[in-house]
Design an enzyme around this catalytic site. Sequence first.
Site, mmCIF file in Angstrom:
data_model
loop_
_atom_site.group_PDB
_atom_site.id
_atom_site.type_symbol
_atom_site.label_atom_id
_atom_site.label_comp_id
_atom_site.label_asym_id
_atom_site.label_seq_id
_atom_site.Cartn_x
_atom_site.Cartn_y
_atom_site.Cartn_z
ATOM 1 N N ARG B 75 11.159 35.473 47.486
ATOM 2 C CA ARG B 75 10.997 36.964 47.594
ATOM 3 C C ARG B 75 10.260 37.200 48.754
ATOM 4 N NH1 ARG B 75 6.017 37.377 43.279
ATOM 5 N NH2 ARG B 75 7.748 37.530 41.526
ATOM 6 N N ARG B 144 -0.745 39.682 47.708
ATOM 7 C CA ARG B 144 0.926 39.873 47.125
ATOM 8 C C ARG B 144 1.155 40.829 48.043
ATOM 9 N NH1 ARG B 144 2.776 37.104 42.890
ATOM 10 N NH2 ARG B 144 1.887 35.246 42.467
ATOM 11 N N LYS B 208 -3.372 35.076 42.050
ATOM 12 C CA LYS B 208 -2.666 36.329 42.744
ATOM 13 C C LYS B 208 -3.564 37.350 42.828
ATOM 14 C CE LYS B 208 0.618 36.500 39.748
ATOM 15 N NZ LYS B 208 1.782 36.942 38.729
ATOM 16 N N LYS B 210 -3.579 41.475 43.874
ATOM 17 C CA LYS B 210 -2.261 42.642 44.116
ATOM 18 C C LYS B 210 -3.096 44.001 44.610
ATOM 19 C CE LYS B 210 1.057 40.928 41.091
ATOM 20 N NZ LYS B 210 1.886 41.275 39.751
ATOM 21 N N CYS B 432 12.107 43.584 33.291
ATOM 22 C CA CYS B 432 11.895 42.388 34.273
ATOM 23 C C CYS B 432 13.238 41.488 34.294
ATOM 24 C CB CYS B 432 10.720 41.628 33.724
ATOM 25 S SG CYS B 432 11.016 40.752 32.351
ATOM 26 N N CYS B 438 14.142 32.944 34.772
ATOM 27 C CA CYS B 438 12.674 33.051 34.521
ATOM 28 C C CYS B 438 12.069 31.841 33.737
ATOM 29 C CB CYS B 438 11.723 34.379 34.276
ATOM 30 S SG CYS B 438 10.323 34.309 33.858
ATOM 31 N N CYS B 477 8.515 38.427 28.356
ATOM 32 C CA CYS B 477 7.203 37.701 27.806
ATOM 33 C C CYS B 477 5.833 38.583 28.144
ATOM 34 C CB CYS B 477 7.007 36.299 28.553
ATOM 35 S SG CYS B 477 6.242 36.503 30.246
ATOM 36 N N CYS B 481 5.459 41.706 34.062
ATOM 37 C CA CYS B 481 6.090 42.124 35.094
ATOM 38 C C CYS B 481 6.957 43.429 35.021
ATOM 39 C CB CYS B 481 7.385 41.031 35.403
ATOM 40 S SG CYS B 481 6.409 39.493 35.491
HETATM 41 C C1 SRM Z 1 10.487 40.031 39.974
HETATM 42 C C2 SRM Z 1 9.329 40.636 39.254
HETATM 43 C C3 SRM Z 1 9.764 41.383 37.916
HETATM 44 C C4 SRM Z 1 10.944 42.225 38.221
HETATM 45 O O1 SRM Z 1 11.938 42.245 37.648
HETATM 46 O O2 SRM Z 1 11.051 43.149 39.419
HETATM 47 C C5 SRM Z 1 8.318 39.472 38.677
HETATM 48 C C6 SRM Z 1 8.798 38.323 38.311
HETATM 49 C C7 SRM Z 1 8.361 37.134 37.757
HETATM 50 N N1 SRM Z 1 6.868 36.931 37.554
HETATM 51 FE FE1 SRM Z 1 5.643 38.950 37.749
HETATM 52 N N2 SRM Z 1 7.160 39.725 38.519
HETATM 53 C C8 SRM Z 1 6.839 40.937 39.064
HETATM 54 C C9 SRM Z 1 5.905 41.828 39.059
HETATM 55 C C10 SRM Z 1 4.851 41.547 38.179
HETATM 56 C C11 SRM Z 1 4.177 42.572 37.688
HETATM 57 C C12 SRM Z 1 4.073 44.100 37.840
HETATM 58 C C13 SRM Z 1 3.269 44.444 39.397
HETATM 59 O O3 SRM Z 1 2.737 43.691 40.014
HETATM 60 O O4 SRM Z 1 3.263 45.759 39.450
HETATM 61 C C14 SRM Z 1 3.166 41.869 37.042
HETATM 62 C C15 SRM Z 1 2.107 42.561 35.940
HETATM 63 C C16 SRM Z 1 0.870 43.088 37.036
HETATM 64 C C17 SRM Z 1 -0.164 41.760 37.225
HETATM 65 O O5 SRM Z 1 0.011 40.961 38.009
HETATM 66 O O6 SRM Z 1 -0.904 41.712 36.205
HETATM 67 C C18 SRM Z 1 3.456 40.652 36.873
HETATM 68 C C19 SRM Z 1 2.820 39.832 36.077
HETATM 69 C C20 SRM Z 1 3.247 38.327 36.341
HETATM 70 C C21 SRM Z 1 2.447 37.254 35.677
HETATM 71 C C22 SRM Z 1 1.064 37.495 34.667
HETATM 72 C C23 SRM Z 1 -0.146 37.365 35.593
HETATM 73 C C24 SRM Z 1 -1.319 37.401 34.686
HETATM 74 O O7 SRM Z 1 -2.515 37.905 35.448
HETATM 75 O O8 SRM Z 1 -1.415 36.797 33.689
HETATM 76 C C25 SRM Z 1 3.144 36.290 35.737
HETATM 77 C C26 SRM Z 1 2.711 34.895 35.281
HETATM 78 C C27 SRM Z 1 1.688 34.082 36.068
HETATM 79 O O9 SRM Z 1 1.443 34.473 37.004
HETATM 80 O O10 SRM Z 1 1.251 32.955 35.625
HETATM 81 C C28 SRM Z 1 4.333 36.316 36.580
HETATM 82 C C29 SRM Z 1 5.339 35.423 36.827
HETATM 83 C C30 SRM Z 1 6.510 35.732 37.366
HETATM 84 C C31 SRM Z 1 7.665 34.914 37.801
HETATM 85 C C32 SRM Z 1 7.435 34.359 39.029
HETATM 86 C C33 SRM Z 1 7.476 33.750 36.903
HETATM 87 C C34 SRM Z 1 7.022 32.492 37.145
HETATM 88 O O11 SRM Z 1 5.756 32.559 37.340
HETATM 89 O O12 SRM Z 1 7.914 31.458 37.177
HETATM 90 C C35 SRM Z 1 8.959 35.894 37.462
HETATM 91 C C36 SRM Z 1 10.047 35.551 38.329
HETATM 92 C C37 SRM Z 1 11.279 35.817 37.255
HETATM 93 C C38 SRM Z 1 12.537 35.631 38.208
HETATM 94 O O13 SRM Z 1 13.141 34.763 38.037
HETATM 95 O O14 SRM Z 1 12.724 36.273 39.207
HETATM 96 N N3 SRM Z 1 4.347 37.837 36.848
HETATM 97 N N4 SRM Z 1 4.470 40.487 37.817
HETATM 98 C C39 SRM Z 1 8.328 41.438 39.879
HETATM 99 C C40 SRM Z 1 8.140 40.876 41.336
HETATM 100 C C41 SRM Z 1 7.224 41.614 42.022
HETATM 101 C C42 SRM Z 1 7.003 41.239 43.704
HETATM 102 O O15 SRM Z 1 7.994 41.759 44.109
HETATM 103 O O16 SRM Z 1 5.902 40.733 43.834
HETATM 104 S S1 SF4 Z 2 7.515 39.326 32.343
HETATM 105 FE FE1 SF4 Z 2 7.435 37.238 31.556
HETATM 106 S S2 SF4 Z 2 9.887 37.115 31.403
HETATM 107 FE FE2 SF4 Z 2 9.845 38.728 32.709
HETATM 108 S S3 SF4 Z 2 9.786 38.080 34.617
HETATM 109 FE FE3 SF4 Z 2 7.707 38.377 34.119
HETATM 110 S S4 SF4 Z 2 7.179 36.142 33.513
HETATM 111 FE FE4 SF4 Z 2 9.357 36.261 33.343
#
Ligand code: SRM
Ligand code: SF4
Lengths: 580, 558
Positions: B75, B144, B208, B210, B432, B438, B477, B481
């Site tokens: 990323r 981030r 993380k 943001k 997502c 994922c 899930c 995201c």
């Molecule tokens: C690519 C992306 C979704 C998308 O389709 O665009 C994404 C993809 C993943 N996110 Fe996310 N997140 C993405 C935006 C978000 C957002 C939205 C935002 O930031 O605006 C959120 C919700 C906001 C937040 O952070 O609360 C988000 C909340 C999470 C979480 C839950 C965090 C938490 O506080 O509980 C996880 C799981 C974790 O961190 O343990 C996670 C984890 C992941 C992971 C890395 C799974 C992992 O930890 O192994 C996913 C990778 C999947 C893959 O195969 O690509 N991702 N993730 C987004 C990439 C953002 C970026 O470029 O940095």
């Molecule tokens: S929402 Fe859940 S399933 Fe979708 S990319 Fe984030 S961690 Fe993976």
Amino acid sequence: MLTTPKIDLMKELIAGSSREELIWLSGYLAGVVSQGTSTVSAATVAAPSAAVPETAATPLKITIAYGTETGNAKRLATDFAAKAKKKGIQAKLVGLEQYRLGDLSREEYLLTVISTQGDGEPPAAAKKFYDHIHQGGLKLDRLKYSVLALGDTSYPLFCKAGEDVDQQLQKVGAQRLSPLQKCDTDYEAEAGKWFELVLQRLNTAAAPAAAAAVTAKSIPPATPTRPAGKKTYTGTILANTNLNDRGSGKQTHHIEIAAEYVDYQPGDSLGIIPANPPALVEAIIALSGTDANQLIPHRSEEWPLAHLLHRKLNIVYLPERVVKKYAAIVQQEIPETKIGLLDLLKIYPVKDARQFHAVLAILEPIAPRLYSISSSPEAHPGELHLTVARDCFTVNGETKYGLCSDGLSQLEPGHTIEFYIHHNTQFRLPAPDTDIIMIGPGTGIAPFRSFLSERDSRGAQGKNWLFFGDRHFTTDFLYQTEIQDWVQTGVLTRVNTAFSRDQKEKVYVQHKMHRHASELFAWLRSGAHVYVCGAKQPMSVDVENTLLSIIRQEGNKNAAQAEAFLDELKESGRYVKDVY
Amino acid sequence: MIESKNLSDTERIKQASDGLRGTLAETLLDELTGAIGEDDKSLVKFHGMYQQDDRDRREERAAKKLERLWSFMIRLRIPGGLLTPEQYIALHHIAGENSTGTIKITTRQTIQLHGLLKNRVKPTIQAFNAAGLDSISACGDVNRNVTCAAHPMQSAIHEQVHGYAARISRMLLPKTKAYYEIWLDQEKLTDKKEEEDPLYQDRYLPRKFKIGIGIPPNNEVDVLTNDLGLIAIIDNDKLEGFNVAIGGGLGATHGNPDTYPRLATVIGFVPADDDLLFRTIYEIVTIQRDYGNRSDRKLSRLKYTLDRLGVDWYKQELARRTGFGLEEPRPYFFDERKDLYGWQQNHQGLWYYTPFIENGRVLDDEKLALKTALFEIAQTGKANFRFTTNQGLILADIRKKDKSLINGILEKFGILAHTETASAIRKNSIACVALPTCPLALAESQRYLPTLIGHIEGLLAGHHLLNEEIIIRMTGCPNGCGRPYAAEIGFVGTAPGRYNLYLGGDHEGTRLNRLYKENLDEAAILRELDLLFWLYKKERITGERFGDFALRQRWYKA
Ligand code: SRM
Ligand code: SF4
Ligand SMILES: Cc1cc2nc3c(=O)[nH]c(=O)nc-3n(C[C@H](O)[C@H](O)[C@H](O)COP(=O)(O)OP(=O)(O)OC[C@H]3O[C@@H](n4cnc5c(N)ncnc54)[C@H](O)[C@@H]3O)c2cc1C
Ligand SMILES: Cc1cc2nc3c(=O)[nH]c(=O)nc-3n(C[C@H](O)[C@H](O)[C@H](O)COP(=O)(O)O)c2cc1C
């Protein structure tokens, strides 16, 4: 009318002689009878007393040389040497690879036990000797010899290497002590008899007086031996998985076979005689003008034509020598190349059924195919595992598959197969606490999976180092998870892999060996055994050259010294190959 | 400061990592596996990568005695999401040579490449580096990618505001040189003093962090879902400063009531004075560093720290650290949250084209050669590439004289038609990544939403609602995201083929939705929606958004 020993002599003579030889003999005997004296002939047929140098007092010196690939010839030769010593004969035992060719001219009595490999070739270890006696200008009229040839009647050229040696020695002026003895895979009895006869001839040759006494005792009652043939087993397929992942250019099948009480050890191979494709058989019969059920004589048996073509005769891809005979039968000009029978029949048709039957008579048996056993009796009781690469090749644009490997790759659980075990006593695990280095790219991994499973389940303490290679890491890493587990549990001390096509420049196992030259040499120094399995060309050659350069570099030796070092390893059985 | 006993394992790994180096250099060379060391998996995130495997292939590979098909997702760090055409060309080639080929635009305005084999990671990072791009801190317990409103055509001072994204990102980068040593083969540091890090120390953040910058009236960045949201306050084309909002975050865990999505709380205003602004941002981060929960990672985001210690406490602690108090928040308002598809022109007369890219997946398929089209456009060198937080892309800053050239290419590849004909809900939806890459996915998302939208379009058409810009978002899930809790209709995966249905979020992203029904399969989803649309059509007040209507109808579990 004749005394037992005489009868035996005659039997031996007949058994060991080719048709031509017999015809010649009968003519000769007729001549002898007409002359009315038998003394002359004794001198010429058997070893002439004139040529006996020793007096009975000085002990008799003989050399027993063996040429072996998988250990049978060596074992026999060793037994013979022991027997001879018991009889007070000075018997020198030597492997043909170590035999000093210079000695040949000084040699008096040479007994050769030699097997046949490949398609009628001598064992790799006997190649130097074989070529030496075949080169021109050699004269060995002092030499008296006899050859025991080991072979397998299921191969087209039965005991060819032995035959060649026997005839060639005669050509260069040496005299037969006793006729060539060819043996099938159940060689014990005939081999024993051959040696008895040789001993007897030696005695007559060396000390005519003593002869009678010795031979009288030494010759066992004549029990005509009926060859028992190989022990064949029937196994049931348990599993058949292609180990290569999607997108791979290869297909390597891991095949698990259930078969109770099969006697094998790690290092042995499994032998199969593949059947010909029914479609091909039908096509040929269609062109033959012969009924599919007509009984055809074959090797003192009779078989229906269809069965003969399906199970017995090689029709897929005929060697030049057969094509030549075919040309003679159909009386046409045919370029000397390998070609399938069907194509021959299409391009150069037979005139009539009679010609076709003549063709059947010149066809060779389907040669067995061997597969290194990749399981261990200790770790996989009641099972045998194979690692079979589906042989794929293109013939003017068309993709074709190897007869046997293709058949194996198609087997499904529940299917049964017939096989035999080809023991390889040269390719054995050393003492449990001895370190081993295994070099086995591609299907060469097979016997090493067996080795490692065996050492694992026996808790052997020796260190194990594996070199594996193939094309691509993600699709072609055979037995990857098992290898990882062996590393985890400490069974494998070291592993180095070479995936040739994952980067621009090709990387092979020998490159990895070079990269770890100093450790590798250290292992050799501390007594490690080295095993190589897989493709003969170019792999096993490159690996050997690499070993030599490592020995030169790390042991700072010159070329000759390095050679000597490696020979030493070979002789002590610490460097062995099972390559194909 | 909370006494952090029984620290989470990740804390141990970070502190023992020697500046995020761990054993990465060694395990990269392990010939037996496509994976890296156990601890290194946590560390590699700080370098912008995740170790993943193709979950579709697990059983089959196991049967072949092959390990899982390990690969890496990388990323990039692209503050504000802006690439030059040259950089986009580099990206295009790197994706083709080293990854699955698909360029994935994320919900945080950057891009991800999937399926890099271990031995392709270094070449990839080196190629990106040559193009002036990096992946430092794109993941991990650090700040981030900083997001920023992406629509230059909407505000005269967009450029000025946009500039902050890169500057904030730079200020909050870790000091360790590990990235350069491990991936770019640079000299090992002899004097470790050079990388002493007063901000992250050797613990980094508990989780993380943001930061997003919004420019009213369009809230397409979902500014309130960030740990720290900055809302630009503009008075007749002059940037006055920013309202500061903290404690946003959407992650939650099924069956864990202590976890919940939360929108950020506006705690004050800071003038557009660099010193004041950056000090404020910096100290907000240090407070989270010192007070965030380091034993339970599920409760370590700033939102939980804030709810535990209280907004007033946080403001006081912030004032104590910065040496000044925040001003009262200024009034602001958002009226929409979307990408502006098609052609737009800004105040300076520059042109912008926003094509429709479903779920941010740039690839060529049998229907549309999108990837090739964008590549051709990049090759003209006439358009910048601006990613949006809706997984979208704007072909930006196109001069009047070049517009027809670009338009010609869009025409040729059918992008114009593709964008015009896509329905309003499709253009406003987000899914997502989820399966197959994922590891946390419980259900499909980006591979499934397009089909589901198709069915929903059918329903809407039936009720003559097809032009409604209802915001629909799906995730595989509860991690959020795709920001599903900030949608008018949110689908959150619970198991293969099953989703929780959330309703009642507002159109502008200032109100979260609420759980309506659980574990619905497709048939149930469509049955429910059909009924709801019927009622909406029948009983809505004119102009009433679906989200607002849903709330008024109390469509949520008590
Ligand atoms: C690519 C992306 C979704 C998308 O389709 O665009 C994404 C993809 C993943 N996110 Fe996310 N997140 C993405 C935006 C978000 C957002 C939205 C935002 O930031 O605006 C959120 C919700 C906001 C937040 O952070 O609360 C988000 C909340 C999470 C979480 C839950 C965090 C938490 O506080 O509980 C996880 C799981 C974790 O961190 O343990 C996670 C984890 C992941 C992971 C890395 C799974 C992992 O930890 O192994 C996913 C990778 C999947 C893959 O195969 O690509 N991702 N993730 C987004 C990439 C953002 C970026 O470029 O940095
Ligand atoms: S929402 Fe859940 S399933 Fe979708 S990319 Fe984030 S961690 Fe993976
Ligand atoms: C000691 C030993 C151990 C072995 N261990 C293994 C092992 O563990 N695993 C393994 O996979 N193999 C092993 N082999 C090799 C194996 O025995 C066979 O040689 C191999 O499977 C090919 O046999 P086949 O019947 O499939 O191919 P064949 O039909 O015998 O064909 C072999 C080759 O002949 C040529 N050929 C055949 N037909 C045609 C035609 N119509 N036109 C043109 N060219 C043709 C092609 O070059 C083809 O590659 C071992 C061999 C030996 C001697
Ligand atoms: C690969 C291979 C090829 C063989 N080819 C022949 C052959 O062409 N003719 C033959 O008579 N025997 C052939 N044999 C059979 C061997 O000669 C026979 O097994 C013999 O007992 C081996 O003796 P050794 O262990 O001393 O090498 C072959 C065996 C192998 C393993």
